[in-house]
Scaffold this motif. Structure first.
Motif, PDB file in Angstrom:
ATOM      1  N   SER A  88       1.070 -21.062   4.285  1.00 23.34           N
ATOM      2  CA  SER A  88      -0.126 -20.339   4.731  1.00 23.34           C
ATOM      3  C   SER A  88      -0.671 -19.426   3.637  1.00 23.34           C
ATOM      4  CB  SER A  88       0.180 -19.524   5.982  1.00 23.34           C
ATOM      5  OG  SER A  88       1.211 -18.599   5.728  1.00 23.34           O
ATOM      6  N   THR A  89       0.180 -19.066   2.677  1.00 17.67           N
ATOM      7  CA  THR A  89      -0.212 -18.117   1.634  1.00 17.67           C
ATOM      8  C   THR A  89       0.388 -18.534   0.296  1.00 17.67           C
ATOM      9  OG1 THR A  89      -0.183 -16.363   3.292  1.00 17.67           O
ATOM     10  CG2 THR A  89      -0.213 -15.657   1.000  1.00 17.67           C
ATOM     11  N   LEU A  90      -0.347 -18.244  -0.769  1.00 22.18           N
ATOM     12  CA  LEU A  90       0.131 -18.468  -2.130  1.00 22.18           C
ATOM     13  C   LEU A  90       0.064 -17.147  -2.874  1.00 22.18           C
ATOM     14  CD1 LEU A  90       0.923 -20.097  -4.644  1.00 22.18           C
ATOM     15  CD2 LEU A  90      -1.494 -20.727  -4.883  1.00 22.18           C
ATOM     16  N   LEU A  91       1.229 -16.629  -3.274  1.00 17.47           N
ATOM     17  CA  LEU A  91       1.327 -15.394  -4.057  1.00 17.47           C
ATOM     18  C   LEU A  91       1.370 -15.775  -5.526  1.00 17.47           C
ATOM     19  CD1 LEU A  91       1.866 -12.357  -4.459  1.00 17.47           C
ATOM     20  CD2 LEU A  91       4.287 -12.836  -4.059  1.00 17.47           C
ATOM     21  N   THR A  92       0.412 -15.289  -6.302  1.00 19.53           N
ATOM     22  CA  THR A  92       0.326 -15.684  -7.710  1.00 19.53           C
ATOM     23  C   THR A  92      -0.386 -14.619  -8.542  1.00 19.53           C
ATOM     24  OG1 THR A  92      -0.519 -17.381  -9.249  1.00 19.53           O
ATOM     25  CG2 THR A  92      -1.788 -17.011  -7.230  1.00 19.53           C
ATOM     26  N   SER A  93      -0.034 -14.599  -9.820  1.00 17.40           N
ATOM     27  CA  SER A  93      -0.752 -13.760 -10.775  1.00 17.40           C
ATOM     28  C   SER A  93      -1.747 -14.615 -11.558  1.00 17.40           C
ATOM     29  CB  SER A  93       0.223 -13.063 -11.720  1.00 17.40           C
ATOM     30  OG  SER A  93       0.943 -14.019 -12.470  1.00 17.40           O
ATOM     31  N   GLY A  94      -2.030 -15.809 -11.058  1.00 19.55           N
ATOM     32  CA  GLY A  94      -2.956 -16.694 -11.760  1.00 19.55           C
ATOM     33  C   GLY A  94      -2.301 -17.368 -12.948  1.00 19.55           C
ATOM     34  N   THR A  95      -0.992 -17.596 -12.852  1.00 22.33           N
ATOM     35  CA  THR A  95      -0.145 -18.245 -13.872  1.00 22.33           C
ATOM     36  C   THR A  95      -0.037 -17.444 -15.170  1.00 22.33           C
ATOM     37  OG1 THR A  95      -1.817 -19.680 -14.922  1.00 22.33           O
ATOM     38  CG2 THR A  95      -0.706 -20.535 -12.940  1.00 22.33           C
ATOM     39  N   MET A  96      -0.386 -16.196 -15.114  1.00 20.74           N
ATOM     40  CA  MET A  96      -0.300 -15.316 -16.277  1.00 20.74           C
ATOM     41  C   MET A  96       0.706 -14.208 -15.975  1.00 20.74           C
ATOM     42  SD  MET A  96      -2.243 -16.532 -18.509  1.00 20.74           S
ATOM     43  CE  MET A  96      -3.717 -17.432 -18.871  1.00 20.74           C
ATOM     44  N   PRO A  97       1.070 -13.402 -16.985  1.00 20.53           N
ATOM     45  CA  PRO A  97       2.036 -12.323 -16.744  1.00 20.53           C
ATOM     46  C   PRO A  97       1.599 -11.296 -15.704  1.00 20.53           C
ATOM     47  CG  PRO A  97       1.832 -12.739 -19.097  1.00 20.53           C
ATOM     48  CD  PRO A  97       0.755 -13.550 -18.413  1.00 20.53           C
ATOM     49  N   ASN A  98       0.274 -11.125 -15.532  1.00 20.20           N
ATOM     50  CA  ASN A  98      -0.211 -10.175 -14.530  1.00 20.20           C
ATOM     51  C   ASN A  98      -1.577 -10.611 -14.025  1.00 20.20           C
ATOM     52  OD1 ASN A  98      -2.415  -8.810 -16.095  1.00 20.20           O
ATOM     53  ND2 ASN A  98      -0.675  -8.317 -17.431  1.00 20.20           N
ATOM     54  N   VAL A  99      -2.021  -9.978 -12.944  1.00 27.12           N
ATOM     55  CA  VAL A  99      -3.264 -10.388 -12.286  1.00 27.12           C
ATOM     56  C   VAL A  99      -4.510 -10.177 -13.147  1.00 27.12           C
ATOM     57  CG1 VAL A  99      -2.397 -10.151  -9.938  1.00 27.12           C
ATOM     58  CG2 VAL A  99      -3.433  -8.166 -11.059  1.00 27.12           C
ATOM     59  N   ILE A 100      -4.481  -9.208 -14.021  1.00 28.69           N
ATOM     60  CA  ILE A 100      -5.653  -8.983 -14.872  1.00 28.69           C
ATOM     61  C   ILE A 100      -5.797 -10.118 -15.873  1.00 28.69           C
ATOM     62  CG2 ILE A 100      -6.718  -7.436 -16.565  1.00 28.69           C
ATOM     63  CD1 ILE A 100      -6.788  -6.557 -13.537  1.00 28.69           C
ATOM     64  N   GLU A 101      -4.701 -10.532 -16.498  1.00 27.31           N
ATOM     65  CA  GLU A 101      -4.772 -11.654 -17.421  1.00 27.31           C
ATOM     66  C   GLU A 101      -5.096 -12.959 -16.687  1.00 27.31           C
ATOM     67  OE1 GLU A 101      -1.609 -11.885 -20.447  1.00 27.31           O
ATOM     68  OE2 GLU A 101      -1.077  -9.852 -19.807  1.00 27.31           O
ATOM     69  N   GLY A 102      -4.697 -13.047 -15.427  1.00 27.68           N
ATOM     70  CA  GLY A 102      -4.918 -14.261 -14.644  1.00 27.68           C
ATOM     71  C   GLY A 102      -6.149 -14.218 -13.760  1.00 27.68           C
ATOM     72  N   ILE A 103      -7.024 -13.240 -13.943  1.00 24.41           N
ATOM     73  CA  ILE A 103      -8.135 -13.028 -13.022  1.00 24.41           C
ATOM     74  C   ILE A 103      -9.071 -14.236 -12.919  1.00 24.41           C
ATOM     75  CG2 ILE A 103      -9.724 -11.879 -14.619  1.00 24.41           C
ATOM     76  CD1 ILE A 103     -10.172  -9.811 -12.265  1.00 24.41           C
ATOM     77  N   THR A 104      -9.321 -14.916 -14.015  1.00 24.24           N
ATOM     78  CA  THR A 104     -10.210 -16.083 -13.975  1.00 24.24           C
ATOM     79  C   THR A 104      -9.589 -17.202 -13.154  1.00 24.24           C
ATOM     80  OG1 THR A 104     -11.158 -15.499 -16.112  1.00 24.24           O
ATOM     81  CG2 THR A 104     -11.441 -17.781 -15.390  1.00 24.24           C
ATOM     82  N   VAL A 105      -8.308 -17.456 -13.356  1.00 26.17           N
ATOM     83  CA  VAL A 105      -7.612 -18.491 -12.590  1.00 26.17           C
ATOM     84  C   VAL A 105      -7.548 -18.094 -11.120  1.00 26.17           C
ATOM     85  CG1 VAL A 105      -5.419 -19.719 -12.276  1.00 26.17           C
ATOM     86  CG2 VAL A 105      -6.300 -19.303 -14.583  1.00 26.17           C
ATOM     87  N   LEU A 106      -7.300 -16.831 -10.835  1.00 28.02           N
ATOM     88  CA  LEU A 106      -7.273 -16.360  -9.444  1.00 28.02           C
ATOM     89  C   LEU A 106      -8.614 -16.603  -8.760  1.00 28.02           C
ATOM     90  CD1 LEU A 106      -5.274 -13.059  -9.972  1.00 28.02           C
ATOM     91  CD2 LEU A 106      -4.554 -14.990  -8.546  1.00 28.02           C
ATOM     92  N   GLN A 107      -9.692 -16.306  -9.452  1.00 28.11           N
ATOM     93  CA  GLN A 107     -11.027 -16.541  -8.909  1.00 28.11           C
ATOM     94  C   GLN A 107     -11.211 -18.036  -8.599  1.00 28.11           C
ATOM     95  OE1 GLN A 107     -14.212 -15.825 -11.702  1.00 28.11           O
ATOM     96  NE2 GLN A 107     -15.681 -15.428 -10.049  1.00 28.11           N
ATOM     97  N   GLN A 108     -10.790 -18.888  -9.513  1.00 25.62           N
ATOM     98  CA  GLN A 108     -10.920 -20.337  -9.307  1.00 25.62           C
ATOM     99  C   GLN A 108     -10.036 -20.817  -8.154  1.00 25.62           C
ATOM    100  OE1 GLN A 108      -9.845 -21.547 -13.272  1.00 25.62           O
ATOM    101  NE2 GLN A 108     -11.980 -21.686 -13.937  1.00 25.62           N
ATOM    102  N   LEU A 109      -8.835 -20.254  -8.035  1.00 27.10           N
ATOM    103  CA  LEU A 109      -7.947 -20.642  -6.937  1.00 27.10           C
ATOM    104  C   LEU A 109      -8.551 -20.283  -5.586  1.00 27.10           C
ATOM    105  CD1 LEU A 109      -4.484 -19.650  -8.448  1.00 27.10           C
ATOM    106  CD2 LEU A 109      -5.194 -21.966  -7.775  1.00 27.10           C
ATOM    107  N   VAL A 110      -9.123 -19.077  -5.485  1.00 30.85           N
ATOM    108  CA  VAL A 110      -9.754 -18.660  -4.231  1.00 30.85           C
ATOM    109  C   VAL A 110     -10.884 -19.628  -3.878  1.00 30.85           C
ATOM    110  CG1 VAL A 110     -11.143 -16.859  -3.113  1.00 30.85           C
ATOM    111  CG2 VAL A 110      -9.086 -16.233  -4.411  1.00 30.85           C
ATOM    112  N   GLU A 111     -11.697 -19.992  -4.865  1.00 37.40           N
ATOM    113  CA  GLU A 111     -12.808 -20.918  -4.628  1.00 37.40           C
ATOM    114  C   GLU A 111     -12.304 -22.298  -4.219  1.00 37.40           C
ATOM    115  OE1 GLU A 111     -15.153 -20.861  -8.211  1.00 37.40           O
ATOM    116  OE2 GLU A 111     -15.774 -18.781  -7.889  1.00 37.40           O
ATOM    117  N   LYS A 112     -11.325 -22.818  -4.939  1.00 39.13           N
ATOM    118  CA  LYS A 112     -10.822 -24.171  -4.664  1.00 39.13           C
ATOM    119  C   LYS A 112     -10.019 -24.249  -3.370  1.00 39.13           C
ATOM    120  CE  LYS A 112     -10.901 -25.860  -9.402  1.00 39.13           C
ATOM    121  NZ  LYS A 112     -12.071 -26.689  -9.242  1.00 39.13           N
ATOM    122  N   ALA A 113      -9.434 -23.134  -2.972  1.00 36.35           N
ATOM    123  CA  ALA A 113      -8.651 -23.124  -1.730  1.00 36.35           C
ATOM    124  C   ALA A 113      -9.550 -23.334  -0.514  1.00 36.35           C
ATOM    125  CB  ALA A 113      -7.876 -21.823  -1.599  1.00 36.35           C
ATOM    126  N   LYS A 114     -10.782 -22.897  -0.591  1.00 40.94           N
ATOM    127  CA  LYS A 114     -11.761 -23.081   0.494  1.00 40.94           C
ATOM    128  C   LYS A 114     -11.189 -22.711   1.856  1.00 40.94           C
ATOM    129  CE  LYS A 114     -14.138 -26.675  -2.039  1.00 40.94           C
ATOM    130  NZ  LYS A 114     -14.430 -28.077  -2.166  1.00 40.94           N
TER     131      LYS A 114
END
Length: 167
Positions: A88-114
């Motif tokens: 039901s949930t995916l906990l991730t830093s966007g495959t980077m050491p932290n959420v700031i470095e992974g922010i672009t991937v996080l944005q894409q994951l949210v979009e693709k998760a629909k």
């Protein structure tokens, strides 16, 4: 409840997998109502078979795939695999050491998760960066240890500051 038989990587032996199954059964009996785990294959893909089996065993309680996701090779194929497993949930830093470095991937994951799965940014999330993360990712849930001083416990002032940004 975190289901993890040991530290280190996220590729588990059959014995460790059986222990994970026993742990879920035990914790369900004592009233735990949600589980966090993640199993990968040697090639850093999501182990769909084992994760699906654990998710099914945990029903009717929700399961979160944890930051093992941050080690996967193909982020978007792995997202689909995690969804296929029934998390039901995916906990991730966007495959980077932290959420700031992974922010672009996080944005894409949210979009693709629909809205098929909740993307929960976590890893280096603090009161000083949560607003930017909210604005850029549109994620609905966030995870933070709120540890600011290198110790093992959350800083109550950081917890309050994080909470103030979410209300």
């Amino acid at each position: 409840m975190m289901i993890r038989p040991r530290g280190g990587n996220f590729v588990y032996s059959e014995e460790e997998f059986q222990q994970m199954k026993k742990d879920i059964q035990h914790f369900k009996k004592i009233g735990v109502y949600g589980f966090v785990f993640g199993i990968l294959n040697d090639d850093k893909t999501v182990n769909v078979q084992q994760n699906s089996e654990l998710v099914a065993l945990a029903r009717p309680f929700p399961c979160t795939f944890h930051r093992a996701f941050d080690e996967v090779q193909n982020v978007f194929e792995s997202l689909e695999a995690v969804i296929q497993c029934g998390f039901s949930t995916l906990l991730t830093s966007g495959t980077m050491p932290n959420v700031i470095e992974g922010i672009t991937v996080l944005q894409q994951l949210v979009e693709k998760a629909k809205n098929r799965i909740t993307i929960m940014p976590g890893g280096g999330l603090r009161s000083g960066n949560i607003k930017m993360l909210q604005q850029q990712t549109n994620a609905g849930f966030y995870h933070s240890s709120a540890i600011t001083d290198g110790r093992e416990t959350a800083n109550i002032d950081e917890v309050k500051a994080l909470k103030s940004h979410l209300l």
